[in-house]
Design an enzyme around this catalytic site. Structure first.
Site, short mmCIF file in Angstrom:
data_model
loop_
_atom_site.label_atom_id
_atom_site.label_comp_id
_atom_site.label_asym_id
_atom_site.label_seq_id
_atom_site.Cartn_x
_atom_site.Cartn_y
_atom_site.Cartn_z
N SER A 37 0.89 -1.10 0.11
CA SER A 37 0.04 -0.10 -0.02
C SER A 37 0.82 1.26 0.04
CB SER A 37 -0.81 0.18 1.13
OG SER A 37 -1.77 1.39 1.48
N CYS A 89 -1.26 3.42 13.23
CA CYS A 89 -2.10 4.71 13.23
C CYS A 89 -1.86 5.08 14.78
CB CYS A 89 -3.39 5.09 12.80
SG CYS A 89 -3.51 4.07 10.93
#
Length: 304
Positions: free
Chosen positions: A22, A131
């Site tokens: 990604s 995150c």
């Protein structure tokens, strides 16, 4: 000799073990002039968030010895834009499209998974747990086995799609987190995300990246990534997608021998847009030369 390169990641059937990391392959369209996307086992598209994100201040990329530091900050147009503008393209593809998702809270991950669950053309979700958790003082979800498991469980409860959790290497015990995520229902693991690093401009006497620190990828991280795959393979029973510095077929085969069912090509795409195709060809050549009919025979073979 007839060769079998097909592998399974949970319920996901891949015609070969090669996919893309990604953030290094856009949404697939950008590389379609160079690679027949349908010849890849899967493509993992750029990270998606619930709302649009502008990303981190510039500069966002810096070359380092044998690698790249990036601090993109999850810049993207949000899930609504993805569904409207990119999913129609995904539907035309025969290959598996895996959407990478990120959130600020566990609830956001769940909402995002639920939105994507409704869309055709998406084969699986890859959950970025690197995150920061805004409810826990900004500590990364993937830095603690409890929050990693919590996010995994929320996503699993929000979608029928296969859930692949992307593990951070910036932890004390990656095997512990892998076990927790497996226990929470993950169908597979992506190992590893980038290593935290930085570069300093000695003339300006300041960090080079606008956000000070960034994620290190490329050949420099390969030994760390291989070690992580080796440890995780021994700790869990779900399939692993190995990644981190894979530039050629030999690199990819090392990851498979360490225990990866599939491999993800990242930084190599920036250097050589044909990298994925060449890696598949190199795998086929290795199997032929060594009289091996099925790539699955090599998974974890270095442990024997």
């Amino acid at each position: 000799m007839k060769l079998n390169l097909a592998v399974k990641i949970g319920q996901l059937d891949m015609i070969n073990p090669v996919t893309t990391a990604s953030g290094t392959f856009g949404y697939g369209q950008e590389y379609s002039p160079y690679v027949d996307l349908n010849q890849l086992g899967a493509i993992v598209v750029k990270g998606t968030t619930l709302e649009p994100r502008e990303g981190n201040p510039t500069p966002r990329l810096v070359e380092t010895p044998s690698g790249i530091l990036n601090s993109i900050g999850l810049q993207n147009s949000g899930v609504d834009y993805l569904l409207e503008h990119y999913v129609p393209f995904f539907k035309k593809l025969q290959t598996n499209v895996i959407v990478n998702i990120s959130g600020n809270t566990a609830e956001e991950y769940g909402q995002l998974a639920a939105r994507l669950d409704e869309a055709d053309g998406i084969a699986a979700l890859e959950v970025n747990i690197s995150c920061p958790n805004v409810k826990k003082g900004g500590m990364a979800f993937g830095g603690d086995f409890r929050t990693a498991a919590e996010v995994t469980k929320v996503v699993k409860n929000s979608t029928a799609l296969p859930v692949i959790v992307k593990l951070s290497p910036n932890v004390t015990d990656i095997a512990e987190i892998a076990r927790a995520v497996e226990g929470a229902g993950a169908d597979g693991l992506s190992v590893i995300n980038t290593l935290l690093g930085m570069a300093i401009d000695v003339r300006k006497r300041k960090p080079v990246l606008g956000n000070t620190m960034g994620g290190l990828s490329g050949p420099a991280v390969k030994p760390v990534a291989l070690r992580a795959v080796w440890q995780v393979y021994k700790a869990v029973h779900i399939p692993i997608i190995g990644m981190g510095g894979i530039m050629n077929a030999t690199d990819a085969l090392e990851f498979i021998l360490a225990g990866a069912q599939a491999v993800s090509v990242g930084t190599a795409n920036f250097v050589n847009p044909y990298a994925t195709k060449e890696i598949i060809q190199g795998m086929e050549k290795y199997l032929m030369e060594n009289g091996i009919g099925d790539i699955n025979e090599l998974v974890g073979a270095a442990h024997l």
